[in-house]
Motif scaffolding. Structure first.
Motif, PDB file in Angstrom:
ATOM      1  N   PHE A  26       0.831  -1.208   0.000  1.00 23.22           N
ATOM      2  CA  PHE A  26       0.000   0.000   0.000  1.00 23.22           C
ATOM      3  C   PHE A  26       0.865   1.257   0.000  1.00 23.22           C
ATOM      4  O   PHE A  26       0.641   2.190   0.764  1.00 23.22           O
ATOM      5  N   SER A  27       1.896   1.256  -0.806  1.00 23.30           N
ATOM      6  CA  SER A  27       2.821   2.381  -0.984  1.00 23.30           C
ATOM      7  C   SER A  27       3.691   2.689   0.230  1.00 23.30           C
ATOM      8  O   SER A  27       4.346   3.719   0.274  1.00 23.30           O
ATOM      9  N   SER A  28       3.692   1.831   1.227  1.00 24.72           N
ATOM     10  CA  SER A  28       4.537   2.036   2.403  1.00 24.72           C
ATOM     11  C   SER A  28       5.612   0.957   2.473  1.00 24.72           C
ATOM     12  O   SER A  28       5.348  -0.199   2.140  1.00 24.72           O
ATOM     13  N   PRO A  29       6.812   1.325   2.929  1.00 27.90           N
ATOM     14  CA  PRO A  29       7.835   0.312   3.135  1.00 27.90           C
ATOM     15  C   PRO A  29       7.390  -0.602   4.273  1.00 27.90           C
ATOM     16  O   PRO A  29       7.041  -0.129   5.360  1.00 27.90           O
ATOM     17  N   SER A  30       7.346  -1.905   3.999  1.00 29.45           N
ATOM     18  CA  SER A  30       6.849  -2.874   4.971  1.00 29.45           C
ATOM     19  C   SER A  30       7.897  -3.949   5.200  1.00 29.45           C
ATOM     20  O   SER A  30       8.681  -4.269   4.313  1.00 29.45           O
ATOM     21  N   TYR A  31       7.853  -4.533   6.389  1.00 31.36           N
ATOM     22  CA  TYR A  31       8.876  -5.492   6.819  1.00 31.36           C
ATOM     23  C   TYR A  31       8.216  -6.821   7.133  1.00 31.36           C
ATOM     24  O   TYR A  31       7.182  -6.878   7.816  1.00 31.36           O
ATOM     25  N   TYR A  32       8.834  -7.876   6.614  1.00 27.32           N
ATOM     26  CA  TYR A  32       8.257  -9.214   6.667  1.00 27.32           C
ATOM     27  C   TYR A  32       9.232 -10.212   7.277  1.00 27.32           C
ATOM     28  O   TYR A  32      10.442 -10.095   7.107  1.00 27.32           O
ATOM     29  N   LYS A  33       8.675 -11.193   7.949  1.00 26.64           N
ATOM     30  CA  LYS A  33       9.439 -12.349   8.447  1.00 26.64           C
ATOM     31  C   LYS A  33       8.629 -13.574   8.068  1.00 26.64           C
ATOM     32  O   LYS A  33       7.431 -13.654   8.362  1.00 26.64           O
ATOM     33  N   ASN A  34       9.268 -14.506   7.400  1.00 27.61           N
ATOM     34  CA  ASN A  34       8.599 -15.740   6.962  1.00 27.61           C
ATOM     35  C   ASN A  34       7.314 -15.445   6.188  1.00 27.61           C
ATOM     36  O   ASN A  34       6.302 -16.113   6.380  1.00 27.61           O
ATOM     37  N   GLY A  35       7.354 -14.422   5.346  1.00 30.25           N
ATOM     38  CA  GLY A  35       6.217 -14.102   4.490  1.00 30.25           C
ATOM     39  C   GLY A  35       5.087 -13.337   5.157  1.00 30.25           C
ATOM     40  O   GLY A  35       4.073 -13.085   4.523  1.00 30.25           O
ATOM     41  N   LYS A  36       5.234 -12.972   6.438  1.00 27.91           N
ATOM     42  CA  LYS A  36       4.175 -12.249   7.145  1.00 27.91           C
ATOM     43  C   LYS A  36       4.650 -10.856   7.535  1.00 27.91           C
ATOM     44  O   LYS A  36       5.714 -10.699   8.110  1.00 27.91           O
ATOM     45  N   MET A  37       3.831  -9.869   7.229  1.00 26.20           N
ATOM     46  CA  MET A  37       4.174  -8.497   7.565  1.00 26.20           C
ATOM     47  C   MET A  37       4.024  -8.285   9.069  1.00 26.20           C
ATOM     48  O   MET A  37       3.031  -8.676   9.662  1.00 26.20           O
ATOM     49  N   PHE A  38       5.030  -7.654   9.683  1.00 25.34           N
ATOM     50  CA  PHE A  38       4.973  -7.379  11.113  1.00 25.34           C
ATOM     51  C   PHE A  38       5.186  -5.897  11.426  1.00 25.34           C
ATOM     52  O   PHE A  38       4.922  -5.465  12.554  1.00 25.34           O
ATOM     53  N   ALA A  39       5.647  -5.119  10.456  1.00 32.49           N
ATOM     54  CA  ALA A  39       5.887  -3.695  10.704  1.00 32.49           C
ATOM     55  C   ALA A  39       5.859  -2.942   9.378  1.00 32.49           C
ATOM     56  O   ALA A  39       6.051  -3.530   8.310  1.00 32.49           O
ATOM     57  N   PHE A  40       5.619  -1.633   9.484  1.00 36.76           N
ATOM     58  CA  PHE A  40       5.669  -0.782   8.303  1.00 36.76           C
ATOM     59  C   PHE A  40       5.935   0.647   8.736  1.00 36.76           C
ATOM     60  O   PHE A  40       5.575   1.062   9.833  1.00 36.76           O
ATOM     61  N   ALA A  41       6.605   1.389   7.869  1.00 36.19           N
ATOM     62  CA  ALA A  41       6.832   2.818   8.097  1.00 36.19           C
ATOM     63  C   ALA A  41       5.642   3.555   7.498  1.00 36.19           C
ATOM     64  O   ALA A  41       5.240   3.284   6.371  1.00 36.19           O
ATOM     65  N   TYR A  42       5.077   4.485   8.280  1.00 35.67           N
ATOM     66  CA  TYR A  42       3.873   5.183   7.834  1.00 35.67           C
ATOM     67  C   TYR A  42       3.913   6.617   8.340  1.00 35.67           C
ATOM     68  O   TYR A  42       3.949   6.845   9.557  1.00 35.67           O
ATOM     69  N   GLU A  43       3.939   7.559   7.442  1.00 32.79           N
ATOM     70  CA  GLU A  43       3.997   8.984   7.765  1.00 32.79           C
ATOM     71  C   GLU A  43       5.116   9.259   8.773  1.00 32.79           C
ATOM     72  O   GLU A  43       6.271   9.031   8.483  1.00 32.79           O
ATOM     73  N   ASP A  44       4.767   9.704   9.982  1.00 32.08           N
ATOM     74  CA  ASP A  44       5.782  10.049  10.986  1.00 32.08           C
ATOM     75  C   ASP A  44       6.089   8.917  11.949  1.00 32.08           C
ATOM     76  O   ASP A  44       6.787   9.119  12.938  1.00 32.08           O
ATOM     77  N   GLY A  45       5.537   7.739  11.735  1.00 30.02           N
ATOM     78  CA  GLY A  45       5.694   6.666  12.721  1.00 30.02           C
ATOM     79  C   GLY A  45       5.977   5.314  12.120  1.00 30.02           C
ATOM     80  O   GLY A  45       6.153   5.154  10.915  1.00 30.02           O
ATOM     81  N   LEU A  46       6.005   4.355  13.015  1.00 30.86           N
ATOM     82  CA  LEU A  46       6.247   2.966  12.649  1.00 30.86           C
ATOM     83  C   LEU A  46       5.073   2.154  13.149  1.00 30.86           C
ATOM     84  O   LEU A  46       4.717   2.230  14.338  1.00 30.86           O
ATOM     85  N   GLY A  47       4.451   1.399  12.272  1.00 32.23           N
ATOM     86  CA  GLY A  47       3.344   0.525  12.649  1.00 32.23           C
ATOM     87  C   GLY A  47       3.889  -0.842  13.019  1.00 32.23           C
ATOM     88  O   GLY A  47       4.758  -1.368  12.340  1.00 32.23           O
ATOM     89  N   ILE A  48       3.364  -1.392  14.101  1.00 30.05           N
ATOM     90  CA  ILE A  48       3.802  -2.703  14.584  1.00 30.05           C
ATOM     91  C   ILE A  48       2.566  -3.564  14.835  1.00 30.05           C
ATOM     92  O   ILE A  48       1.595  -3.110  15.447  1.00 30.05           O
ATOM     93  N   LYS A  49       2.634  -4.817  14.390  1.00 29.59           N
ATOM     94  CA  LYS A  49       1.531  -5.748  14.636  1.00 29.59           C
ATOM     95  C   LYS A  49       1.777  -6.446  15.970  1.00 29.59           C
ATOM     96  O   LYS A  49       2.848  -6.999  16.209  1.00 29.59           O
ATOM     97  N   LEU A  50       0.767  -6.411  16.825  1.00 26.43           N
ATOM     98  CA  LEU A  50       0.847  -7.005  18.158  1.00 26.43           C
ATOM     99  C   LEU A  50      -0.430  -7.787  18.441  1.00 26.43           C
ATOM    100  O   LEU A  50      -1.454  -7.555  17.797  1.00 26.43           O
ATOM    101  N   PRO A  51      -0.393  -8.666  19.431  1.00 26.40           N
ATOM    102  CA  PRO A  51      -1.662  -9.271  19.856  1.00 26.40           C
ATOM    103  C   PRO A  51      -2.628  -8.159  20.281  1.00 26.40           C
ATOM    104  O   PRO A  51      -2.208  -7.136  20.846  1.00 26.40           O
ATOM    105  N   HIS A  52      -3.898  -8.346  20.014  1.00 24.83           N
ATOM    106  CA  HIS A  52      -4.906  -7.313  20.268  1.00 24.83           C
ATOM    107  C   HIS A  52      -4.856  -6.791  21.709  1.00 24.83           C
ATOM    108  O   HIS A  52      -4.914  -5.575  21.940  1.00 24.83           O
ATOM    109  N   GLU A  53      -4.714  -7.679  22.668  1.00 18.40           N
ATOM    110  CA  GLU A  53      -4.690  -7.269  24.077  1.00 18.40           C
ATOM    111  C   GLU A  53      -3.500  -6.366  24.368  1.00 18.40           C
ATOM    112  O   GLU A  53      -3.614  -5.376  25.084  1.00 18.40           O
TER     113      GLU A  53
END
Length: 83
Positions: A26-53
């Motif tokens: 989606f036009s953002s630099p994204s980071y993958y491990k074993n084919g799954k995205m876990f982080a991406f750079a977005y505007e002024d921050g870094l997005g991180i995938k975490l367990p919902h809780e």
């Protein structure tokens, strides 16, 4: 679009010694491990995938540091936080 310095920081942290891969999603630099995205750079921050809780806990206890990821002002994506 990600700020250039955010992308450079993420590249330096995730690429190289660690076996992560980078590609555009989606036009953002994204980071993958074993084919799954876990982080991406977005505007002024870094997005991180975490367990919902954990994502909810961080957003609630540190709102100045973590915020929900809601692209385009739509419904927040429950497993993603922006740092």
């Amino acid at each position: 679009m990600a700020r250039e310095d955010v992308e450079e920081w993420a590249d330096g942290y995730f690429i190289g010694e660690l076996d992560f891969h980078k590609r555009k999603t989606f036009s953002s630099p994204s980071y993958y491990k074993n084919g799954k995205m876990f982080a991406f750079a977005y505007e002024d921050g870094l997005g991180i995938k975490l367990p919902h809780e954990k994502a909810t806990e961080l957003i609630t206890t540190n709102p100045g540091v973590y915020s929900p990821f809601n692209p385009g002002g739509k419904t927040p994506m429950k497993n993603w936080v922006i740092i």
